[in-house]
Design a protein around this motif. Structure first.
Motif, PDB file in Angstrom:
ATOM      1  N   VAL A  42       0.835  -1.204   0.000  1.00  8.40           N
ATOM      2  CA  VAL A  42       0.000   0.000   0.000  1.00  8.40           C
ATOM      3  C   VAL A  42       0.871   1.256   0.000  1.00  8.40           C
ATOM      4  N   LEU A  43       1.935   1.232   0.781  1.00 11.97           N
ATOM      5  CA  LEU A  43       2.811   2.402   0.860  1.00 11.97           C
ATOM      6  C   LEU A  43       3.573   2.643  -0.442  1.00 11.97           C
ATOM      7  N   ASN A  44       3.464   1.707  -1.361  1.00 12.49           N
ATOM      8  CA  ASN A  44       4.078   1.884  -2.679  1.00 12.49           C
ATOM      9  C   ASN A  44       3.030   2.045  -3.782  1.00 12.49           C
ATOM     10  N   TRP A  45       1.794   2.333  -3.386  1.00 11.80           N
ATOM     11  CA  TRP A  45       0.737   2.562  -4.374  1.00 11.80           C
ATOM     12  C   TRP A  45       1.138   3.642  -5.366  1.00 11.80           C
ATOM     13  N   ARG A  46       0.694   3.439  -6.592  1.00 13.88           N
ATOM     14  CA  ARG A  46       0.862   4.453  -7.630  1.00 13.88           C
ATOM     15  C   ARG A  46      -0.486   5.115  -7.902  1.00 13.88           C
ATOM     16  N   LYS A  47      -0.446   6.157  -8.689  1.00 18.94           N
ATOM     17  CA  LYS A  47      -1.692   6.875  -8.980  1.00 18.94           C
ATOM     18  C   LYS A  47      -2.716   5.969  -9.665  1.00 18.94           C
ATOM     19  N   SER A  48      -2.235   5.044 -10.460  1.00 17.56           N
ATOM     20  CA  SER A  48      -3.139   4.139 -11.177  1.00 17.56           C
ATOM     21  C   SER A  48      -3.973   3.293 -10.216  1.00 17.56           C
ATOM     22  N   ASP A  49      -3.412   2.995  -9.033  1.00 17.09           N
ATOM     23  CA  ASP A  49      -4.171   2.234  -8.035  1.00 17.09           C
ATOM     24  C   ASP A  49      -5.372   3.036  -7.538  1.00 17.09           C
ATOM     25  N   PHE A  50      -5.170   4.340  -7.376  1.00 17.20           N
ATOM     26  CA  PHE A  50      -6.274   5.213  -6.971  1.00 17.20           C
ATOM     27  C   PHE A  50      -7.311   5.316  -8.089  1.00 17.20           C
ATOM     28  N   GLU A  51      -6.814   5.498  -9.292  1.00 11.82           N
ATOM     29  CA  GLU A  51      -7.715   5.638 -10.442  1.00 11.82           C
ATOM     30  C   GLU A  51      -8.642   4.431 -10.555  1.00 11.82           C
ATOM     31  N   GLU A  52      -8.049   3.266 -10.441  1.00 10.38           N
ATOM     32  CA  GLU A  52      -8.820   2.027 -10.599  1.00 10.38           C
ATOM     33  C   GLU A  52      -9.940   1.935  -9.569  1.00 10.38           C
ATOM     34  N   LYS A  53      -9.619   2.226  -8.308  1.00  9.63           N
ATOM     35  CA  LYS A  53     -10.605   2.092  -7.235  1.00  9.63           C
ATOM     36  C   LYS A  53     -11.729   3.123  -7.361  1.00  9.63           C
ATOM     37  N   ILE A  54     -11.355   4.377  -7.615  1.00 12.71           N
ATOM     38  CA  ILE A  54     -12.355   5.448  -7.624  1.00 12.71           C
ATOM     39  C   ILE A  54     -13.244   5.372  -8.862  1.00 12.71           C
ATOM     40  N   ILE A  55     -12.646   5.049  -9.993  1.00  6.54           N
ATOM     41  CA  ILE A  55     -13.447   4.928 -11.220  1.00  6.54           C
ATOM     42  C   ILE A  55     -14.437   3.769 -11.099  1.00  6.54           C
ATOM     43  N   SER A  56     -14.000   2.671 -10.468  1.00  9.91           N
ATOM     44  CA  SER A  56     -14.909   1.524 -10.304  1.00  9.91           C
ATOM     45  C   SER A  56     -16.077   1.885  -9.388  1.00  9.91           C
ATOM     46  N   ILE A  57     -15.816   2.686  -8.350  1.00  6.48           N
ATOM     47  CA  ILE A  57     -16.892   3.105  -7.443  1.00  6.48           C
ATOM     48  C   ILE A  57     -17.888   3.996  -8.174  1.00  6.48           C
ATOM     49  N   SER A  58     -17.373   4.941  -8.961  1.00  7.42           N
ATOM     50  CA  SER A  58     -18.267   5.861  -9.679  1.00  7.42           C
ATOM     51  C   SER A  58     -19.137   5.112 -10.682  1.00  7.42           C
ATOM     52  N   LYS A  59     -18.579   4.049 -11.279  1.00 10.90           N
ATOM     53  CA  LYS A  59     -19.367   3.250 -12.226  1.00 10.90           C
ATOM     54  C   LYS A  59     -20.448   2.464 -11.497  1.00 10.90           C
ATOM     55  N   ASN A  60     -20.064   1.890 -10.356  1.00  5.12           N
ATOM     56  CA  ASN A  60     -21.032   1.098  -9.588  1.00  5.12           C
ATOM     57  C   ASN A  60     -22.190   1.949  -9.089  1.00  5.12           C
ATOM     58  N   LYS A  61     -21.877   3.188  -8.716  1.00  7.47           N
ATOM     59  CA  LYS A  61     -22.929   4.075  -8.201  1.00  7.47           C
ATOM     60  C   LYS A  61     -23.622   4.848  -9.318  1.00  7.47           C
ATOM     61  N   LYS A  62     -23.147   4.631 -10.538  1.00  2.50           N
ATOM     62  CA  LYS A  62     -23.717   5.285 -11.716  1.00  2.50           C
ATOM     63  C   LYS A  62     -23.741   6.808 -11.569  1.00  2.50           C
ATOM     64  N   ILE A  63     -22.620   7.328 -11.056  1.00  3.42           N
ATOM     65  CA  ILE A  63     -22.488   8.775 -10.886  1.00  3.42           C
ATOM     66  C   ILE A  63     -21.747   9.342 -12.094  1.00  3.42           C
ATOM     67  N   LYS A  64     -22.338  10.350 -12.712  1.00  2.00           N
ATOM     68  CA  LYS A  64     -21.724  10.959 -13.893  1.00  2.00           C
ATOM     69  C   LYS A  64     -20.859  12.150 -13.474  1.00  2.00           C
ATOM     70  N   ILE A  65     -19.594  12.077 -13.855  1.00  6.68           N
ATOM     71  CA  ILE A  65     -18.640  13.141 -13.538  1.00  6.68           C
ATOM     72  C   ILE A  65     -17.842  13.449 -14.799  1.00  6.68           C
ATOM     73  N   GLU A  66     -17.620  14.730 -15.044  1.00  6.67           N
ATOM     74  CA  GLU A  66     -16.765  15.116 -16.165  1.00  6.67           C
ATOM     75  C   GLU A  66     -15.425  14.391 -16.030  1.00  6.67           C
TER      76      GLU A  66
END
Length: 563
Positions: A482-506
Motif C-alpha cells: 500500500v505504501l508503494n501505491w501508484r496513482k493508477s491504483d487510486f484511479e482504478e478504485k475510484i473509477i470503479s466506485i463511480s461506475k457502480n454508483k452510476k455517478i456521472k462526472i466530467e
C-alpha cells in the motif's frame, strides 16, 4: 457559517474515526480521556480554521480584487513577471510585505527562503543543479512558459530568521547577524544556479525567457525592506561581524543601502504619502478587498508611469547606492560582473514602492509593526495562500518540495510548540475545555492541502457523493504494498466506485480529483514512512487534515485518510 454542512460532516466523521484509532494505542483510561478531549478540541479548532479560509476565499471573488490585479499587472509592466522566494516564517506574508494580489506573479515559501535543488558545487564557484527537484523543474517550466518576457526572481534574506539562525549556529557561523550574510551568500549561489540553468537550456537550442535574480531583505520586526546589502558582502567589517545593527546604520547613513522605513520617515516623502492616503487605513485581516484596491490605486498614482516623485526618489537612491558601491549602471545585468541595467533598477524601485505603500497603510510611521511577533498556531502544507486571516495563523510549508517535507514540517511543529510554551499564542477555541497546561500538549494541526483548479461545482457535488470513507479509512498503513501505491491504483478504485454508483462526472474533473487525492496520499505516505511522524500521528500528537481546495483555497472535500 460559510462552510457547508457536508464539509462539517466530513470533518466530524474524520476526527471521530481518527480519535478512535489513536485511543486504541492507549490502555489507561486517563490517557484515553485525554485523547478524546484533544480530538474534540481539534474539531472545534478546525472549524475556526476552515471558516477563516472560507471568508478569504469569498473575498477573492470581489470586483475590487479583480481591479487590483489589473492595476498590479499594469504596474509590473507588459512582459514582466514578479516571482520571489521568502521564508515560511508566518510574519513574511506577501500581502503585508507588498500588497500582493492573488494570482499575480508567484511566491515560494521555504525555511530561510532556501531554494532547494540549487546547491554549492564540488568545485569553487560552481553549482550543482538537482534536476529531480520540483523547484528546479518549476524554474524550468517558468523559463519555457514565459519565453520572450522577463522574470524578476527575488531572493529574500530576511532579518530575524529563526530557521537561518539555527542553520548558522549549526554551521558554527561567527558573524553576529543571525546568519544574514551567510544567507545572502547562499542566495547568490542560488542566483548563479538559476542563470546556469537558463544558459544550459539556451545552449540546447531552447527558447527561454530572460530571468534576472534580485535580492532584498525583509524585516518582519518592522515591516520594512532593505535593498543593497549584497553589494557589501566582501567588505572587511561585514565579513568579520556580518550585518550588525551598527553596520547597517553606517551603510544607511552613507546612502549605500536602502531601507524603506528610513524613506518613510523622510519629511518630504511623508508629506507626499499623507497627501495621497491615510496612515493605518488598511486592514488585511478583516477588510481584505477594500484594503487591496485602495493600496493599488495609491501605488499606481505614486508611480505615475515612472514619473511619480516618490518613485523617482527611490530610483535615485538605488542609482546612488549601486554607483557608489562600484557597480556599473548601463544596459546589461550581470550579478557577478557587478553590472546592473536601469530597467532592473526601476523594477527594484517598484518593489520598494509597493512595500512603502503597504507598510504606511498598515502602521504609518510608527515603530510598532502589528505583525512583528510569531503567532502561528498550526501548519499548512500547500502551494500558497492569502494570509493574514481574521483568525488562525499558520506556518506555510511548500507542498511540492517532497525532499524537504519532513524537515520543514518538523521545524514548524517545533516552532508552534515553542510559541505555546512561551505564551505567544493562546487557545483560540471559545469556551475551550482545555486548561492552559492541556493546551501546551494538545495536538498540532497540520492541514495537508491539494489545490484543484477549475473543477465544476456540479462535479464537486458528484465527487462528494461517492463516499470514499470506506476505502480511504481502510488503507493498511503497515502494508509495504500500500505504501508503494501508484496513482493508477487510486484511479482504478475510484473509477470503479463511480461506475457502480452510476455517478456521472466530467472525465477531466474526475482525473483532477484523483490527482489531488494521490497528492495528499503521497505526502501522508512520506510521513508514515518516518518513525517519528508515524508515532506522532498514531498517538495523536499531531493531526493531519487532508483537504482538497479550489483555486481560491475554499475547502471542498476532506479526505477520510484515517490512520
Amino acid at each position: 457559517m460559510l462552510i457547508n454542512s457536508t464539509l462539517l460532516d466530513q470533518l466530524h466523521s474524520f476526527t471521530s474515526a481518527q480519535m478512535m484509532r489513536c485511543m486504541a494505542h492507549y490502555n489507561e483510561t486517563k490517557s484515553r480521556n485525554i485523547v478524546q478531549k484533544n480530538f474534540e478540541w481539534i474539531e472545534l479548532f478546525s472549524k475556526l480554521y476552515y471558516e477563516s479560509r472560507a471568508m478569504r476565499a469569498r473575498d477573492l471573488d470581489m470586483p475590487e480584487v479583480l481591479e487590483a490585479q489589473q492595476l498590479a499587472w499594469r504596474f509590473i509592466g507588459a512582459g514582466n513577471h514578479d516571482f520571489f522566494v521568502t521564508c515560511v516564517d508566518g510574519r513574511n506574508m506577501p500581502l503585508v510585505m507588498f500588497s500582493k494580489p492573488p494570482h499575480v506573479g508567484g511566491v515560494l515559501r521555504a525555511p530561510a527562503g532556501a531554494v532547494t535543488g540549487f546547491m554549492e558545487g564540488e568545485k569553487p564557484g560552481t553549482v550543482f543543479i538537482d534536476d529531480s527537484s520540483f523547484v528546479v523543474r518549476r524554474v524550468i517550466k517558468l523559463l519555457r512558459e514565459k519565453a520572450g518576457d522577463t522574470i524578476y526572481y527575488g531572493l529574500d534574506s530576511h532579518f530575524g530568521c529563526a530557521a537561518r539562525y539555527q542553520i548558522h549556529s549549526t554551521e558554527g557561523g561567527y558573524q553576529e547577524d543571525g546568519g544574514v550574510r551567510a544567507d545572502i551568500i547562499s542566495k547568490l549561489m542560488t542566483a548563479r544556479g538559476i542563470l546556469q540553468l537558463r544558459r544550459e537550456m539556451k545552449e540546447k537550442g531552447e527558447d527561454v525567457t530572460e530571468i534576472i535574480p534580485t535580492f532584498f531583505s525583509f524585516d518582519p520586526n518592522t515591516g520594512g525592506l532593505f535593498a543593497g546589502l549584497e553589494l557589501h558582502l566582501d567588505e572587511e567589517e561585514v565579513a568579520k561581524n556580518g550585518y550588525t545593527k551598527d553596520l547597517v546604520k553606517k551603510l544607511l547613513d552613507k546612502g549605500l543601502i536602502i531601507d524603506t522605513l528610513d524613506i518613510l520617515k523622510n519629511k518630504k516623502i511623508l508629506n507626499i504619502l499623507s497627501s495621497k492616503m491615510k496612515a493605518k487605513s488598511a486592514d488585511y485581516r478583516n477588510k481584505y478587498s477594500e484594503s487591496l484596491i485602495a493600496n493599488w490605486k495609491i501605488t499606481s498614482d505614486l508611480y505615475q508611469d515612472g514619473k511619480g516623485e516618490l518613485f523617482q526618489y527611490i530610483f535615485d537612491k538605488l542609482v546612488y547606492a549601486y554607483g557608489q558601491s562600484g557597480w556599473v549602471i548601463g544596459t546589461f545585468d550581470g550579478i557577478f560582473t557587478h553590472t546592473i541595467s536601469e530597467r532592473t533598477l526601476k523594477q527594484k524601485a517598484k518593489f520598494l514602492l509597493k512595500n512603502i505603500v503597504t507598510r504606511y497603510s498598515i502602521a504609518g510611521i510608527e515603530d510598532k509593526w502589528p505583525f512583528d511577533s510569531h503567532s502561528e498556531e498550526m501548519v499548512v502544507i500547500t502551494d500558497g495562500g492569502y494570509a493574514p486571516f481574521s483568525h488562525i495563523n499558520a506556518f506555510a510549508v511548500f507542498s511540492r518540495d517532497l525532499n524537504a517535507l519532513l524537515t520543514n514540517t518538523k521545524l514548524t511543529i517545533d516552532l508552534v510548540r515553542s510559541s505555546r510554551k512561551e505564551n505567544k499564542i493562546k487557545d483560540p477555541v471559545e469556551k475551550s475545555k482545555l486548561t492552559e497546561n492541556d493546551f501546551l500538549s494538545a495536538p498540532v494541526l497540520i492541514s495537508n492541502k491539494a489545490i484543484l483548479k477549475d473543477i465544476q461545482e456540479e462535479s464537486w457535488k458528484a465527487l462528494t457523493s461517492l463516499n470514499l470513507n470506506t476505502i480511504l479509512g481502510a488503507i493498511n498503513w503497515d502494508s509495504n504494498e500500500v505504501l508503494n501505491w501508484r496513482k493508477s491504483d487510486f484511479e482504478e478504485k475510484i473509477i470503479s466506485i463511480s461506475k457502480n454508483k452510476k455517478i456521472k462526472i466530467e472525465l477531466r474533473d474526475a482525473f483532477l480529483f484523483i490527482d489531488g487525492l494521490y497528492e495528499l496520499f503521497d505526502r501522508l505516505r512520506i510521513m508514515m514512512k518516518d518513525k517519528y511522524f508515524r508515532q506522532m500521528i498514531l498517538h495523536g500528537n499531531i493531526v493531519v487534515l487532508n483537504t482538497l481546495v479550489d483555486n481560491n483555497r475554499m475547502a471542498k472535500y476532506i479526505a477520510h485518510f484515517v490512520i
